[in-house]
Design an enzyme around this catalytic site. Structure first.
Site, PDB file in Angstrom:
ATOM      1  N   ARG A 143       0.826  -1.214   0.000  1.00 21.35           N
ATOM      2  CA  ARG A 143       0.000   0.000   0.000  1.00 21.35           C
ATOM      3  C   ARG A 143       0.859   1.262   0.000  1.00 21.35           C
ATOM      4  O   ARG A 143       0.350   2.380  -0.183  1.00 21.35           O
ATOM      5  CB  ARG A 143      -0.948  -0.009   1.209  1.00 21.35           C
ATOM      6  N   ASP A 302       3.214   3.594  14.860  1.00 16.81           N
ATOM      7  CA  ASP A 302       1.771   3.839  14.888  1.00 16.81           C
ATOM      8  C   ASP A 302       1.023   2.508  14.755  1.00 16.81           C
ATOM      9  O   ASP A 302       0.865   2.021  13.652  1.00 16.81           O
ATOM     10  CB  ASP A 302       1.364   4.812  13.800  1.00 16.81           C
ATOM     11  N   GLU A 486       6.379  -6.725   5.650  1.00 14.02           N
ATOM     12  CA  GLU A 486       6.623  -5.528   6.452  1.00 14.02           C
ATOM     13  C   GLU A 486       6.998  -5.837   7.900  1.00 14.02           C
ATOM     14  O   GLU A 486       7.850  -5.166   8.488  1.00 14.02           O
ATOM     15  CB  GLU A 486       5.344  -4.699   6.396  1.00 14.02           C
ATOM     16  N   GLU A 500      -3.831  -0.991  11.411  1.00 16.22           N
ATOM     17  CA  GLU A 500      -5.000  -0.499  10.694  1.00 16.22           C
ATOM     18  C   GLU A 500      -5.189  -1.162   9.328  1.00 16.22           C
ATOM     19  O   GLU A 500      -6.119  -0.824   8.600  1.00 16.22           O
ATOM     20  CB  GLU A 500      -4.873   1.022  10.496  1.00 16.22           C
TER      21      GLU A 500
END
Length: 534
Positions: A143, A302, A486, A500
């Site tokens: 993304r 985050d 990731e 998220e």
């Protein structure tokens, strides 16, 4: 799998613009471009709140087929209502960014990914959220199809190992240009990221360049000093509150830094999620919650327990109250780098000034961010006037930059060995919150920071053991799936979770750290990981 001939072709596909750029010239200051939230207002809000896309970042990265004014005129005329109608409207007026796909054995796979993840400079259509760049950059993948700040340092480690020096210097040219244009390096190259930065690794990136051109050295130093000005601008407005922008005045008057964001609205790329979090945090003011969410995004963590007042619940986020050990370690190395580079160019007044700044910061870190009784570094809660209890991989940053004393490093090594080492690498923290920057996840940049930092202080056995466990984890997952990702679960040796969005493939910093570890420890370049013989 790629044949050797196809692999060679893939590696040769890196765009011509990736060749070493000439010394870039400072660009004139320009007006900040508008973000998607600002451009598309009611359309943006409707798409995000109706959850047209599972990932809130999808829409804000899309490229408009027409000008924003024309799109908004059509939106007002049609007034699509409901998810299906909005989805159809977006499909007619926007196109999705391209995704990347992987290839071969683990080192060859990484080498084949560089040209796939290399994005050449492109014209930005009116109304798109991308920021223009002048040279080729490596994006993380999945993304994330834009150029990110702190990710890039760890990606560069792999480029260095693979001899891609031209790409390193082109990405440095892009970062230098971003500082010259906007006063700082944004979180990523999107308009909606301009209100914040990310952990400041630019000084360390400069050390990866082999270019010794004096004119380029002066330009890069000017950019580095401008970045320092950005992080320290709040020193001019501290007032009675004792904190302004990125700067915090400690009880003895010394200055340290925090993560902060210039905006206090929901993030464009996570609009619905932030609205839900601020609602859950009521009666706290929504703007206060939104700024703390944004500040955590600036940290790169985050989200995680480091920023949560109760240690577990996102609605208790209070990032701007925390004085983080990793940020202040990076600020110290930035000041040391400026002093060294000023001295090399004959500016002794600058060298003395920044040497003094670095010494003052070191003293403040030793006083407030080191717990001698527990033998560890810490984040500091300025509202509670005390260090936080959170033990995380961030505490190893002082070892990575060389700030720790030998005794501090020895004691941090023992704590790391006892609490943070897991079967598949280094834990991010000791708690499970469901957030992605907590247990059981491990992240490539945190592995490198720990390994390199421990090795710097002679803790080579522990460093090697963390490297081996992480490498085995990455390779085992690659053998089973053909993917580098990731983040990883270091407890059960599988894909990481939380956050998220679903775990992303690519992946820039995993590729970079894996390649760098293979070079450092001579790990076997085969389908299974083996420990190099000494």
């Amino acid at each position: 799998m790629l044949t050797k001939s196809l692999l060679a072709l893939a590696i040769g596909m890196i765009p011509a613009s990736a060749t070493l750029a000439r010394t870039p010239q400072p660009a004139p200051a320009m007006q900040m471009p508008a973000s998607p939230q600002q451009l598309y207002g009611p359309l943006f809000e409707a798409v995000q709140l109706e959850r047209v896309f599972p990932d809130s970042k999808t829409f804000v990265d899309m490229v408009p087929r027409r000008s924003p004014a024309e799109i908004m005129a059509d939106y007002r005329a049609e007034h699509p209502t409901g998810r299906a109608a909005l989805s159809d409207f977006v499909a007619r007026h926007f196109t999705a960014p391209n995704a990347a796909h992987p290839h071969a054995t683990i080192r060859d796979h990484i080498r084949a990914l560089w040209p796939i993840l290399a994005h050449p400079p492109m014209a930005v259509p009116e109304g798109a959220s991308a920021l223009p760049l002048s040279a080729t950059s490596i994006v993380p993948g999945g993304r994330y199809q834009e150029f990110y700040y702190w990710d890039t340092y760890f990606t560069m480690l792999g480029l260095k190992a693979d001899g891609q020096q031209a790409l390193i210097d082109n990405m440095l040219a892009n970062f230098t240009s971003l500082i010259e244009r906007y006063g700082h390096i944004p979180n990523g190259t999107r308009t909606y990221y301009l209100s914040r930065s990310q952990p400041p690794y630019y000084a360390l990136m400069l050390d990866l360049s082999d270019n010794r051109d004096p004119a380029l050295a002066r330009q890069r130093l000017a950019a580095l000093r401008k970045e320092h000005d950005y992080w320290m601008a709040g020193a001019k407005c501290l007032g009675a509150a004792g904190a302004c922008q990125h700067v915090v005045r400690m009880p003895d008057g010394s200055l340290l830094n925090r993560y902060w964001d210039a905006s206090d609205t929901p993030r464009d790329e996570s609009y619905a999620e932030d609205r839900a979090t601020s609602a859950a945090a009521a009666p706290r003011p929504a703007g206060e919650v939104d700024r703390d969410l944004r500040a955590a995004a600036e940290s790169g963590w985050d989200f995680g327990s480091r920023w949560l007042a109760d240690g577990r619940t996102l609605a208790t986020i209070h990032t701007t109250d925390i004085v983080p050990i990793d940020l202040n370690s990076l600020m110290w190395t930035m000041e040391k780098s400026i002093a060294r580079r000023c001295a090399a160019l004959g500016d002794q007044a600058c060298a003395r000034d920044f040497t003094h700044r670095a010494e003052a910061r070191r003293a403040a870190i030793a006083k407030y961010l080191w717990l001698s009784g527990e033998g560890r570094f810490a984040d500091y809660d300025r509202k509670a006037h005390a260090p936080t209890p959170v033990i995380s991989a961030a505490l190893l940053e002082p070892l990575f930059v060389g700030l720790a004393t030998p005794d501090q490093a020895r004691r941090m090594a023992r704590l790391t060995e006892a609490k943070l080492v897991a079967p598949g690498g280094l834990r991010t923290s000791l708690v499970r919150t469901g957030q992605q920057w907590d247990a059981p996840n491990g992240w490539a940049p945190l592995q490198w920071v720990a390994i390199d930092g421990l090795d710097r202080y002679g803790e080579d056995k522990l460093a090697r053991e963390i490297a081996r466990r992480w490498f085995d984890n990455v390779v085992a997952f690659y053998v089973n799936t053909g993917r580098l990702i990731e983040k990883y679960d270091v407890e059960e040796r599988k894909a990481g979770g939380g956050g998220e969005y679903v775990v992303q493939d690519g992946f820039g910093w995993t590729n970079g750290v894996t390649a760098a570890l293979m070079d450092r420890y001579r790990f076997d370049d085969k389908a299974t990981a083996t420990r190099a013989s000494d």
